[in-house]
Design a protein around this motif. Structure first.
Motif, PDB file in Angstrom:
ATOM      1  N   GLU A   1      -4.043  -0.672  -8.046  1.00  0.00           N
ATOM      2  CA  GLU A   1      -5.419  -0.249  -7.900  1.00  0.00           C
ATOM      3  C   GLU A   1      -5.449   1.075  -7.143  1.00  0.00           C
ATOM      4  OE1 GLU A   1      -9.232  -2.307  -5.872  1.00  0.00           O
ATOM      5  OE2 GLU A   1      -7.468  -3.560  -6.185  1.00  0.00           O
ATOM      6  N   ALA A   2      -6.238   2.021  -7.623  1.00  0.00           N
ATOM      7  CA  ALA A   2      -6.347   3.307  -6.920  1.00  0.00           C
ATOM      8  C   ALA A   2      -7.741   3.444  -6.328  1.00  0.00           C
ATOM      9  CB  ALA A   2      -6.064   4.459  -7.874  1.00  0.00           C
ATOM     10  N   LEU A   3      -7.803   3.807  -5.047  1.00  0.00           N
ATOM     11  CA  LEU A   3      -9.081   4.033  -4.377  1.00  0.00           C
ATOM     12  C   LEU A   3      -9.187   5.509  -4.017  1.00  0.00           C
ATOM     13  CD1 LEU A   3      -8.604   0.830  -3.243  1.00  0.00           C
ATOM     14  CD2 LEU A   3     -10.502   1.627  -1.859  1.00  0.00           C
ATOM     15  N   GLY A   4     -10.247   6.134  -4.461  1.00  0.00           N
ATOM     16  CA  GLY A   4     -10.409   7.536  -4.133  1.00  0.00           C
ATOM     17  C   GLY A   4     -10.314   8.387  -5.376  1.00  0.00           C
ATOM     18  N   PRO A   5     -10.018   9.679  -5.228  1.00  0.00           N
ATOM     19  CA  PRO A   5      -9.691  10.356  -3.963  1.00  0.00           C
ATOM     20  C   PRO A   5     -10.914  10.490  -3.040  1.00  0.00           C
ATOM     21  CG  PRO A   5      -9.706  11.914  -5.798  1.00  0.00           C
ATOM     22  CD  PRO A   5      -9.924  10.559  -6.374  1.00  0.00           C
TER      23      PRO A   5
ATOM     24  N   MET B   1      -5.716   6.140  -2.193  1.00  0.00           N
ATOM     25  CA  MET B   1      -5.046   4.940  -1.699  1.00  0.00           C
ATOM     26  C   MET B   1      -4.641   4.060  -2.865  1.00  0.00           C
ATOM     27  SD  MET B   1      -6.471   2.121   1.000  1.00  0.00           S
ATOM     28  CE  MET B   1      -6.460   3.168   2.451  1.00  0.00           C
ATOM     29  N   LEU B   2      -3.394   3.608  -2.846  1.00  0.00           N
ATOM     30  CA  LEU B   2      -2.873   2.782  -3.928  1.00  0.00           C
ATOM     31  C   LEU B   2      -2.534   1.414  -3.377  1.00  0.00           C
ATOM     32  CD1 LEU B   2      -0.553   5.622  -5.088  1.00  0.00           C
ATOM     33  CD2 LEU B   2      -2.571   4.830  -6.346  1.00  0.00           C
ATOM     34  N   GLN B   3      -2.976   0.390  -4.084  1.00  0.00           N
ATOM     35  CA  GLN B   3      -2.713  -0.954  -3.603  1.00  0.00           C
ATOM     36  C   GLN B   3      -2.287  -1.857  -4.745  1.00  0.00           C
ATOM     37  OE1 GLN B   3      -4.526  -2.491  -0.105  1.00  0.00           O
ATOM     38  NE2 GLN B   3      -6.422  -1.535  -0.756  1.00  0.00           N
TER      39      GLN B   3
ATOM     40  N   MET C   1       0.821  -1.200   0.000  1.00  0.00           N
ATOM     41  CA  MET C   1       0.000   0.000   0.000  1.00  0.00           C
ATOM     42  C   MET C   1       0.862   1.260   0.000  1.00  0.00           C
ATOM     43  SD  MET C   1      -2.726   1.303   2.895  1.00  0.00           S
ATOM     44  CE  MET C   1      -4.008   0.106   2.640  1.00  0.00           C
ATOM     45  N   ALA C   2       0.350   2.292  -0.672  1.00  0.00           N
ATOM     46  CA  ALA C   2       0.922   3.630  -0.535  1.00  0.00           C
ATOM     47  C   ALA C   2      -0.244   4.604  -0.512  1.00  0.00           C
ATOM     48  CB  ALA C   2       1.857   3.952  -1.695  1.00  0.00           C
ATOM     49  N   LEU C   3      -0.041   5.721   0.147  1.00  0.00           N
ATOM     50  CA  LEU C   3      -1.076   6.749   0.183  1.00  0.00           C
ATOM     51  C   LEU C   3      -0.519   7.998  -0.466  1.00  0.00           C
ATOM     52  CD1 LEU C   3      -2.686   7.063   3.732  1.00  0.00           C
ATOM     53  CD2 LEU C   3      -3.745   6.196   1.646  1.00  0.00           C
TER      54      LEU C   3
ATOM     55  N   ASP D   1       3.180   8.394   0.945  1.00  0.00           N
ATOM     56  CA  ASP D   1       3.544   7.607   2.126  1.00  0.00           C
ATOM     57  C   ASP D   1       3.530   6.132   1.716  1.00  0.00           C
ATOM     58  OD1 ASP D   1       3.893   6.499   4.614  1.00  0.00           O
ATOM     59  OD2 ASP D   1       2.232   7.567   5.582  1.00  0.00           O
ATOM     60  N   VAL D   2       4.711   5.563   1.591  1.00  0.00           N
ATOM     61  CA  VAL D   2       4.824   4.159   1.206  1.00  0.00           C
ATOM     62  C   VAL D   2       4.759   3.309   2.471  1.00  0.00           C
ATOM     63  CG1 VAL D   2       6.315   2.430   0.113  1.00  0.00           C
ATOM     64  CG2 VAL D   2       6.216   4.765  -0.793  1.00  0.00           C
ATOM     65  N   ASP D   3       4.003   2.245   2.459  1.00  0.00           N
ATOM     66  CA  ASP D   3       3.748   1.415   3.644  1.00  0.00           C
ATOM     67  C   ASP D   3       3.266   2.283   4.809  1.00  0.00           C
ATOM     68  OD1 ASP D   3       4.941  -0.604   2.107  1.00  0.00           O
ATOM     69  OD2 ASP D   3       6.907  -0.297   3.026  1.00  0.00           O
ATOM     70  N   PRO D   4       2.145   2.979   4.639  1.00  0.00           N
ATOM     71  CA  PRO D   4       1.713   3.899   5.707  1.00  0.00           C
ATOM     72  C   PRO D   4       1.437   3.148   7.016  1.00  0.00           C
ATOM     73  CG  PRO D   4      -0.063   3.550   4.118  1.00  0.00           C
ATOM     74  CD  PRO D   4       1.165   2.910   3.546  1.00  0.00           C
TER      75      PRO D   4
END
Ligand code: ADP
Ligand code: ZN
Ligand code: ZN
Length: 661
Positions: A599-603, A620-622, A568-570, A654-657
């Protein structure tokens, strides 16, 4: 052909900038500090590599003004670590180098010992070494010095003697002339820990943490770099300390959130420890009673080796955990009558009692009893916490403070009431209920003055205080051998947190605080007050302990497609206006490369949308695989930075939040 020298300078630059070599002398070596012009200023930078052919026209290039070091300050491997971290966390290279340097060196001061305060504590190894039990011996022998890289996860119940295992391994490293780096969470670096190391190890220790003066930090850093220090104990940023003869890295309480920096350069000291150990080909020990789900997943997949300490050392019995059903119980200010009875019983039997509530202040809410008005911070989507002692309202999110209104600003009523529980309130309840029992409250408010935390812990340890009340400051790492009862006053607040890691954090806190009980000859009892006694998380924790909880939690993350099952990254954005962060993230999404499995969730607005006067949103990126996420960020972020919307919002990745709030 013109040659240039790459220099990492402070500023928002992804890569080092190119400078012409100084007018005279040989070009400075990589790892040397230089003074260079940047815009209209002169700044201190670090040479990151050898001279290379210029890629821009010679006339536009600026020249290195000064070389500050006769020999490189940062060796190849440390520079490699910093480069790797800058790439992995997608943070400007100059700021990553700056994090690795003590303030004095960042300012361009000379790299020599300064002041008279000595940086080293000499160990004396005077104290007897307990004979390790068989589990401890097995754990220690898993840590093979000079045998190459391995990550050893020590999953040891509280009081099982993990620290003894570290000491044994450290001792073996020192015996062959190698240095050991020990990383501990903010709250774990106590004088007691340093003293314990000092009493047990023959060697020089350097301590690195944020409470030091600039010259103390510099001196400790230099002692690590030149090899005078045999053991370096430090908090998060010590992961970047240069080591002259590295042999072992230990990360204690590896699950602790403070090991991840939460702003700016958002690195994880634990994950960098693993990288550094791999790079230097040496063992890395991760220890915890409540390992992070990340580390457990790595252990399961065979990347880490696990050793378990299942018994408490010295024959202490494990504490008994019990849920105390609050439903329908008579309570006094949040303390149920059965709990009060249990507290009295333990006190009468000469026990020491620890009450845990992870909320400081008197009450988390101040409400008007007439009209329902609630005192809210005007800069955050949050309520003010009422602090009765100081007679203030304080926002725990932006630090704003204000006086307590005499009357409700809506309806004029003077019937303003505190709602909910904080440590200050429990303190005053206990003083009323048990007026003759010496009580001590330990939280960030009560320990504000320098040395106060130490003084209070000493009073807790001496047994002078019979009732100990506190937040997580009290829950972590300290041995309180006389404690016979631990009470978790409110487990419910952790059950329904907005962050996907909330259950993990709750379980870790409960087990850590439970571990304070009955560490010596007296068996301990742990009671957990809850209105949700049937909650599966609590049931699993009570009956199966942390390992059972972790198994369930990992399966849940797998099912939900959350870390550590996926990467995950934010992408975060904030601005004074509500629209700009969303607009920026929309624009970013629009330029996201199409050929990606990410995969992108949001914004979407952050769970706490407004904080400190700024609106916040996130994307959110996964990804199923880390490299896919890394590849995407590398090619996408430069395009994001060039968007016009990027100038109207402050953004960061933020990588690995550690949290998604
Ligand atoms: P942890 O780091 O797992 O919390 P510690 O290493 O601090 O545990 O040990 C807990 C307590 O047990 C300490 O007081 C320690 O001195 C004692 N202890 C540890 N190992 C042994 C042992 N093998 N024999 C006797 N006492 C021990
Ligand atoms: Zn009112
Ligand atoms: Zn606020």
């Amino acid at each position: 052909m013109t040659e240039t020298i790459p220099v990492a300078v402070p500023g928002p630059f992804t890569d080092p900038l190119d400078y012409l070599p100084p007018g005279t002398g040989t070009p400075p070596l990589p790892g040397t500090r230089v003074r260079v012009p940047l815009g209209r200023r002169q700044v201190v930078g670090i040479v990151t590599g050898p001279p290379r052919p210029a890629t821009v026209a010679g006339t536009r290039l600026k020249r290195i003004q000064d070389v500050l070091d006769a020999s490189p300050l940062l060796g190849d491997s440390l520079r490699n670590l910093i480069h790797w971290a800058a790439g992995y966390y997608h943070h400007p290279i100059g700021e990553c180098f700056a994090t690795a340097l003590p303030t004095r060196l960042r300012q361009g001061r000379e790299a020599v010992v300064s002041g008279r305060r000595k940086a080293l504590v000499a160990g004396n190894a005077e104290h007897p070494v307990p004979e390790l039990n068989s589990e401890q011996r097995a754990a220690s022998s898993a840590i093979a010095i000079q045998q190459g890289h391995a990550v050893i996860l020590i999953e040891g119940v509280t009081g099982s003697g993990k620290t003894e295992v570290y000491l044994d391994a450290i001792h073996r490293a020192l015996a062959v002339g190698l240095q050991v780096l020990v990383i501990v969470p903010e709250i774990g670096l106590t004088p007691q820990l340093v003293q314990r190391f000092q009493q047990r190890l023959a060697g020089n220790m350097a301590v690195l943490h944020s409470g030091l003066s600039d010259s103390q930090r510099l001196n400790a850093w230099l002692a690590a770099a030149n090899g005078e220090a045999d053991v370096i104990i430090g908090t998060r940023s010590a992961i970047f300390v240069p080591l002259a003869r590295p042999g072992l890295i230990v990360v204690d309480e590896e699950h602790d959130p403070s090991l991840k920096q939460q702003e700016g350069f958002r690195y994880s000291a634990r994950d960098l420890a693993v990288y550094r150990g791999h790079q230097l080909d040496l063992p890395v020990v991760l220890g915890s009673a409540t390992p992070s789900l990340e580390s457990l997943a790595n252990a399961e997949s065979g990347r880490y080796q696990t050793v378990r300490l299942t018994q408490r050392a010295g024959g202490a019995a494990p504490p008994r955990l019990r849920l105390m059903d609050m439903r329908g119980q008579p309570t006094i200010e949040g303390l149920s009558e059965p709990l009060i009875r249990t507290v009295r019983e333990h006190l009468e039997a000469d026990g020491q009692v620890l009450l845990f509530l992870n909320r400081r202040g008197y009450a988390p809410t101040l409400i008007c009893h007439e009209c329902g008005w609630i005192a809210e911070c005007d800069r955050c989507d949050a309520r003010y916490t009422y602090h009765r002692g100081r007679s203030r309202l304080h926002c725990h999110h932006c630090d704003r403070e204000t006086g307590v209104p005499r009357a409700c600003p809506e309806c004029g009523s003077v019937d303003l009431r505190p709602l909910g529980l904080g440590t200050e309130r429990v303190e005053s309840t206990l003083q009323t209920l048990l007026p003759d029992t010496p009580l001590i409250r330990i939280d960030r408010d009560s320990t504000r003055r320098r040395g106060e935390f130490e003084r209070q812990m000493a009073s807790a340890l001496s047994g002078e205080s019979r009732l100990l009340l506190g937040t997580q400051m009290l829950a972590k790492g300290h041995h309180l051998p006389a404690v016979t009862l631990v009470a978790v006053i409110d487990a419910d607040q952790g059950l329904f947190g907005a962050d996907f890691r909330a259950p993990e954090r709750l379980a870790q806190l409960v087990i850590q605080v439970a571990g304070r009980a009955g560490r010596a000859e007296r068996p301990g009892e742990v009671v957990i007050q809850t209105h949700q006694p049937e909650h599966p998380l609590l049931q699993t924790l009570i009956h199966g302990g942390y390992p059972a909880f972790a198994e369930v939690a990992l399966a849940e993350r797998q099912a939900a497609g959350l870390p550590p099952a996926r990467s995950m990254a934010l992408l975060r954005a904030e601005a004074p206006g509500k629209a700009a962060p969303q607009a920026f993230l929309q624009a970013a999404l629009a330029v996201m490369p199409a050929q990606t499995s990410v995969e992108a969730l949001g914004p979407y607005p952050a769970p706490m949308e407004r904080r400190a006067g700024r609106y916040r949103a996130q994307l959110m990126l996964q990804a199923d695989h880390r490299p896919a996420l890394q590849r995407l960020l590398s090619c996408w972020l430069p395009a994001i930075g060039a968007l016009p919307e990027a100038r109207r919002a402050r953004w960061s990745v933020d990588v690995d939040p550690a949290e998604t709030l």
